[in-house]
Design a protein around this motif. Structure first.
Motif, PDB file in Angstrom:
ATOM      1  N   CYS A 106      57.175 -14.226  68.609  1.00 34.89           N
ATOM      2  CA  CYS A 106      57.170 -12.863  69.158  1.00 34.89           C
ATOM      3  C   CYS A 106      55.763 -12.445  69.593  1.00 34.89           C
ATOM      4  O   CYS A 106      55.577 -11.847  70.657  1.00 34.89           O
ATOM      5  CB  CYS A 106      57.747 -11.871  68.164  1.00 34.89           C
ATOM      6  SG  CYS A 106      56.942 -11.840  66.542  1.00 34.89           S
ATOM      7  N   CYS A 160      57.020 -17.509  62.455  1.00 37.34           N
ATOM      8  CA  CYS A 160      56.685 -18.514  63.480  1.00 37.34           C
ATOM      9  C   CYS A 160      55.721 -17.978  64.531  1.00 37.34           C
ATOM     10  O   CYS A 160      55.119 -18.765  65.263  1.00 37.34           O
ATOM     11  CB  CYS A 160      57.950 -19.035  64.144  1.00 37.34           C
ATOM     12  SG  CYS A 160      58.806 -17.831  65.202  1.00 37.34           S
ATOM     13  N   GLN A 164      63.405 -10.530  55.726  1.00 39.33           N
ATOM     14  CA  GLN A 164      64.229 -11.506  54.989  1.00 39.33           C
ATOM     15  C   GLN A 164      64.749 -12.610  55.911  1.00 39.33           C
ATOM     16  O   GLN A 164      65.258 -13.614  55.439  1.00 39.33           O
ATOM     17  CB  GLN A 164      65.409 -10.805  54.318  1.00 39.33           C
ATOM     18  CG  GLN A 164      64.947  -9.800  53.277  1.00 39.33           C
ATOM     19  CD  GLN A 164      66.111  -9.080  52.656  1.00 39.33           C
ATOM     20  OE1 GLN A 164      66.542  -9.426  51.559  1.00 39.33           O
ATOM     21  NE2 GLN A 164      66.627  -8.096  53.370  1.00 39.33           N
ATOM     22  N   VAL A 165      64.590 -12.423  57.214  1.00 34.92           N
ATOM     23  CA  VAL A 165      65.048 -13.410  58.195  1.00 34.92           C
ATOM     24  C   VAL A 165      63.860 -14.066  58.912  1.00 34.92           C
ATOM     25  O   VAL A 165      63.884 -15.262  59.194  1.00 34.92           O
ATOM     26  CB  VAL A 165      65.998 -12.748  59.231  1.00 34.92           C
ATOM     27  CG1 VAL A 165      66.414 -13.734  60.300  1.00 34.92           C
ATOM     28  CG2 VAL A 165      67.215 -12.155  58.531  1.00 34.92           C
ATOM     29  N   CYS A 166      62.818 -13.306  59.187  1.00 34.59           N
ATOM     30  CA  CYS A 166      61.649 -13.804  59.915  1.00 34.59           C
ATOM     31  C   CYS A 166      61.046 -15.005  59.189  1.00 34.59           C
ATOM     32  O   CYS A 166      60.906 -14.999  57.968  1.00 34.59           O
ATOM     33  CB  CYS A 166      60.609 -12.693  60.050  1.00 34.59           C
ATOM     34  SG  CYS A 166      59.103 -13.197  60.903  1.00 34.59           S
ATOM     35  N   THR A 167      60.688 -16.023  59.985  1.00 35.98           N
ATOM     36  CA  THR A 167      60.073 -17.231  59.423  1.00 35.98           C
ATOM     37  C   THR A 167      58.559 -17.218  59.579  1.00 35.98           C
ATOM     38  O   THR A 167      57.891 -18.151  59.136  1.00 35.98           O
ATOM     39  CB  THR A 167      60.624 -18.486  60.110  1.00 35.98           C
ATOM     40  OG1 THR A 167      60.283 -18.437  61.501  1.00 35.98           O
ATOM     41  CG2 THR A 167      62.134 -18.589  59.933  1.00 35.98           C
ATOM     42  N   CYS A 224      63.247 -14.531  69.882  1.00 36.60           N
ATOM     43  CA  CYS A 224      63.164 -14.813  68.444  1.00 36.60           C
ATOM     44  C   CYS A 224      64.200 -15.883  68.088  1.00 36.60           C
ATOM     45  O   CYS A 224      65.396 -15.664  68.252  1.00 36.60           O
ATOM     46  CB  CYS A 224      63.409 -13.549  67.626  1.00 36.60           C
ATOM     47  SG  CYS A 224      63.369 -13.870  65.844  1.00 36.60           S
ATOM     48  N   PRO A 225      63.754 -17.034  67.592  1.00 35.07           N
ATOM     49  CA  PRO A 225      64.686 -18.134  67.342  1.00 35.07           C
ATOM     50  C   PRO A 225      65.629 -17.908  66.169  1.00 35.07           C
ATOM     51  O   PRO A 225      66.630 -18.612  66.040  1.00 35.07           O
ATOM     52  CB  PRO A 225      63.762 -19.326  67.077  1.00 35.07           C
ATOM     53  CG  PRO A 225      62.498 -18.728  66.585  1.00 35.07           C
ATOM     54  CD  PRO A 225      62.371 -17.403  67.290  1.00 35.07           C
ATOM     55  N   VAL A 226      65.347 -16.929  65.316  1.00 34.09           N
ATOM     56  CA  VAL A 226      66.211 -16.691  64.152  1.00 34.09           C
ATOM     57  C   VAL A 226      66.856 -15.297  64.173  1.00 34.09           C
ATOM     58  O   VAL A 226      67.432 -14.866  63.170  1.00 34.09           O
ATOM     59  CB  VAL A 226      65.440 -16.910  62.824  1.00 34.09           C
ATOM     60  CG1 VAL A 226      65.029 -18.364  62.676  1.00 34.09           C
ATOM     61  CG2 VAL A 226      64.243 -15.973  62.722  1.00 34.09           C
ATOM     62  N   ASP A 227      66.745 -14.613  65.315  1.00 33.88           N
ATOM     63  CA  ASP A 227      67.327 -13.270  65.463  1.00 33.88           C
ATOM     64  C   ASP A 227      66.868 -12.302  64.372  1.00 33.88           C
ATOM     65  O   ASP A 227      67.658 -11.527  63.831  1.00 33.88           O
ATOM     66  CB  ASP A 227      68.859 -13.337  65.485  1.00 33.88           C
ATOM     67  CG  ASP A 227      69.403 -14.077  66.694  1.00 33.88           C
ATOM     68  OD1 ASP A 227      68.757 -13.994  67.756  1.00 33.88           O
ATOM     69  OD2 ASP A 227      70.438 -14.741  66.572  1.00 33.88           O
ATOM     70  N   ALA A 228      65.578 -12.337  64.096  1.00 33.07           N
ATOM     71  CA  ALA A 228      65.030 -11.434  63.085  1.00 33.07           C
ATOM     72  C   ALA A 228      64.669 -10.070  63.665  1.00 33.07           C
ATOM     73  O   ALA A 228      64.417  -9.138  62.921  1.00 33.07           O
ATOM     74  CB  ALA A 228      63.789 -12.053  62.447  1.00 33.07           C
TER      75      ALA A 228
END
Length: 164
Positions: free
Chosen positions: A21, A18, A13-16, A124-128
């Protein structure tokens, strides 16, 4: 013991999607940007859920028993690791892994998997991503949504890839 074993898990729900990783992993271990050489993978499940996927460090670790060369073992910290020196690339561990988290390196023909080094989590740029245990995950995800989403899409996420 299961609740004490650490593993990396991603929140779909957070991972984009991108792939940072995946790229960080292949750069760390092979000095190249190559999803085929990464110990992580990201899989998109429509509608727009990106699942970063890693070794779960299973308590029973069927990969250990499947290896005919005894190349897979658990460290004192509980991380399942593969000895590159002992691995002959039979692929038995790939078949045994319930999370499709082991792959054969296309360069060496030997098995590779996530060892929870944490580089992907840091970048991870969105802390997923998080390195966690089942017990800690209950604190950070009290409703159990992360594992519930993984379980809901398990048939797609952990489907075995065809051998080349």
């Amino acid at each position: 013991m299961l609740s004490e074993l650490e593993f990396v898990i991603g929140d779909p729900q957070v991972c984009t999607g991108c792939m940072i990783c995946v790229n960080v992993c292949s750069m760390r271990f092979f000095k190249t940007i190559s999803p085929a050489r990464s110990r992580a993978r990201v899989l998109r499940v429509e509608p727009a859920l990106d699942f970063p996927l890693f070794c779960r460090n299973c308590e029973d670790a069927p990969c250990i028993d499947a290896c005919p060369e005894n190349a897979i073992r658990r460290t004192k910290k509980g991380t399942v690791i593969i000895s590159e020196a002992k691995c002959t690339g039979t692929g038995d561990c790939v078949e045994a892994c319930p999370y499709a988290a082991i792959k054969i390196n296309p360069d060496t023909g030997k098995a590779i998997k996530c060892i929870q080094c944490g580089e992907c989590v840091k970048r991870c740029p969105v802390d997923a991503l998080q390195i966690t245990t089942r017990e800690k995950l209950q604190e950070t995800d009290p409703d159990g949504e992360i594992l519930a989403l993984h379980d809901e899409h398990a048939d797609i996420l952990y489907e075995k890839e065809e051998s080349p």
